[in-house]
Write an enzyme that holds these catalytic residues in place. Structure first.
Site, PDB file in Angstrom:
ATOM      1  CG  MET A 147      -1.889  -1.200   1.196  1.00 25.01           C
ATOM      2  SD  MET A 147      -3.395  -0.948   2.141  1.00 25.01           S
ATOM      3  CE  MET A 147      -2.738  -0.632   3.752  1.00 25.01           C
ATOM      4  N   GLY A 192      10.858  -2.761   5.497  1.00 27.37           N
ATOM      5  CA  GLY A 192      10.093  -4.009   5.456  1.00 27.37           C
ATOM      6  C   GLY A 192       9.663  -4.317   4.027  1.00 27.37           C
ATOM      7  CG  HIS A 193       6.808  -1.766   2.094  1.00 26.90           C
ATOM      8  ND1 HIS A 193       6.760  -0.608   2.842  1.00 26.90           N
ATOM      9  CD2 HIS A 193       5.566  -2.283   2.134  1.00 26.90           C
ATOM     10  CE1 HIS A 193       5.535  -0.434   3.315  1.00 26.90           C
ATOM     11  NE2 HIS A 193       4.780  -1.441   2.903  1.00 26.90           N
ATOM     12  CD  GLN A 223       5.306 -14.410  10.604  1.00 26.90           C
ATOM     13  OE1 GLN A 223       5.088 -14.961   9.530  1.00 26.90           O
ATOM     14  NE2 GLN A 223       4.673 -14.717  11.721  1.00 26.90           N
ATOM     15  CG  ASP A 267       0.698  -6.971   7.874  1.00 30.90           C
ATOM     16  OD1 ASP A 267      -0.138  -6.276   8.456  1.00 30.90           O
ATOM     17  OD2 ASP A 267       1.743  -6.504   7.390  1.00 30.90           O
ATOM     18  CD  GLN A 281      -1.885  -8.763   4.428  1.00 26.21           C
ATOM     19  OE1 GLN A 281      -2.695  -7.850   4.587  1.00 26.21           O
ATOM     20  NE2 GLN A 281      -0.657  -8.531   4.026  1.00 26.21           N
TER      21      GLN A 281
HETATM   22  P1  AMP Z   1       1.482  -2.788   3.501  1.00 24.03           P
HETATM   23  O1  AMP Z   1       2.004  -1.760   2.560  1.00 24.03           O
HETATM   24  O2  AMP Z   1       1.503  -2.345   4.932  1.00 24.03           O
HETATM   25  O3  AMP Z   1       0.172  -3.389   3.070  1.00 24.03           O
HETATM   26  O4  AMP Z   1       2.529  -3.992   3.463  1.00 24.03           O
HETATM   27  C1  AMP Z   1       2.875  -4.599   2.247  1.00 24.03           C
HETATM   28  C2  AMP Z   1       3.635  -5.853   2.531  1.00 24.03           C
HETATM   29  O5  AMP Z   1       4.808  -5.545   3.297  1.00 24.03           O
HETATM   30  C3  AMP Z   1       2.828  -6.860   3.364  1.00 24.03           C
HETATM   31  O6  AMP Z   1       3.090  -8.178   2.912  1.00 24.03           O
HETATM   32  C4  AMP Z   1       3.383  -6.646   4.749  1.00 24.03           C
HETATM   33  O7  AMP Z   1       3.262  -7.791   5.589  1.00 24.03           O
HETATM   34  C5  AMP Z   1       4.829  -6.349   4.455  1.00 24.03           C
HETATM   35  N1  AMP Z   1       5.425  -5.626   5.578  1.00 24.03           N
HETATM   36  C6  AMP Z   1       4.936  -4.535   6.198  1.00 24.03           C
HETATM   37  N2  AMP Z   1       5.720  -4.181   7.235  1.00 24.03           N
HETATM   38  C7  AMP Z   1       6.738  -5.082   7.266  1.00 24.03           C
HETATM   39  C8  AMP Z   1       7.886  -5.252   8.098  1.00 24.03           C
HETATM   40  N3  AMP Z   1       8.141  -4.435   9.118  1.00 24.03           N
HETATM   41  N4  AMP Z   1       8.702  -6.295   7.838  1.00 24.03           N
HETATM   42  C9  AMP Z   1       8.448  -7.144   6.802  1.00 24.03           C
HETATM   43  N5  AMP Z   1       7.394  -7.021   5.977  1.00 24.03           N
HETATM   44  C10 AMP Z   1       6.545  -5.998   6.206  1.00 24.03           C
END
Ligand code: AMP
Length: 303
Positions: free
Chosen positions: A45, A51-52, A167, A169, A172
């Protein structure tokens, strides 16, 4: 429209193609598909953080072509959620995604993803989506219906061999794995470890909502999870959860939930057995609703 990020002579020549429409996406993927190149998909998103980027790097290491989607999916937000204020910075995201190794960024407007009269959803029913965040008093199963619907659509649009999730989420990821299994999506799901700030806070786009004092208090979540794991390994899961609660209370945090569940079925667990246990927490800290978790694998003491 199809822009390319600029590359400069000092940096490795890395650009990413940026597309907004399904037609452009299809056209951009056609050659790779015809040549049988493997496609990796990283759904996000946006408002990217490490993380991304760890997901993009993992995809880069394994796949021939890396696609990142950037879409703040309205169907996974509830009426009182933060859809309107969700942080956005598309230009920065495009640059960071390209630097991390994305070849293609798909950032569609809402109307490109959902027809005005869209009437179909993909739903994983039962306990996987009815507990933790899916509890009716929290985000509810509708949240996960929004997630699985958009992820199914992205799988159909992109046709990835591998899709990468975090992980962070955990629920999810469990729900998406179940959808892939139940509907025979020809996609391998990879779940990558949670990336944290130096002080333990799990990286999240929503951390941007935290005022400095709340940012400090938010570190209690990862401390609580470490206490849960330490207590569970040294004594019992119940003792671990008590220590975790104490960590949260010391920071003035009342969790929405702090629960131990089977990492695959999400059934409640009372004690460590042979199967991995997920300890998951959600809490409001200042203006942010934060989630975090730890996976306790009883067969491996150095996780
Ligand atoms: P989001 O943009 O928050 O929907 O996250 C997109 C992807 O990045 C999802 O698969 C999340 O689980 C992953 N994600 C978000 N935060 C982290 C993090 N701190 N470490 C690893 N993956 C993450």
């Amino acid at each position: 429209m199809s822009l390319s990020t600029s590359t400069n002579s000092d940096a490795p020549a890395r650009g990413a193609t940026f597309v907004r429409s399904r037609d452009e996406l299809r056209a951009a993927l056609a050659a790779a598909r015809a040549e049988g190149r493997s496609i990796g998909l990283v759904p996000t998103m946006g408002y990217l953080h490490e993380g991304h980027l760890s997901l993009i790097r993992a995809a880069r290491a394994e796949c021939d072509l890396v696609v990142m989607s950037l879409f703040v999916n309205p169907t996974q937000f509830g009426p009182n959620d933060d859809l309107d204020r969700y942080p956005r910075d598309e230009e920065r995201d495009l640059r960071l995604a390209a630097e991390a190794g994305a070849d293609l960024v798909f950032a569609p407007p809402v109307e490109e993803v959902y027809a005005a009269d869209a009437s179909t959803a993909v739903e994983v029913s039962g306990p996987l989506t009815g507990v933790l965040d899916g509890d009716a008093g929290r985000r509810g199963p509708e949240h996960f219906r929004g997630v699985t619907t958009v992820v199914a659509k992205l799988f159909n649009l992109v046709g990835p061999a591998v899709a990468y999730f975090g992980q962070k989420d955990a629920q999810q990821a469990v729900v998406i794995r179940r959808m892939v299994r139940d509907l025979d999506f020809p996609v391998r799901v990879e779940v990558m470890p949670t990336v944290r700030e130096a002080d333990g806070l799990a990286m999240s786009s929503r951390n941007a909502y935290l005022e400095p004092a709340d940012r400090e208090r938010a570190t209690a979540l990862s401390r609580a999870l470490a206490a849960a794991e330490g207590g569970a390994r040294a004594g019992s899961l119940a003792e671990g959860l008590d220590s975790a609660r104490a960590e949260l209370a010391a920071a003035g945090i009342e969790p929405e939930y702090l629960e131990a569940r089977d990492a695959e079925t999400l059934e409640p667990v009372e004690r460590l057995g042979e199967r991995p246990v997920l300890v998951a927490v959600a809490a409001r800290v200042g203006a942010a609703r934060l989630i975090d978790n730890v996976l306790i694998d009883p067969t491996n003491s150095d996780t």
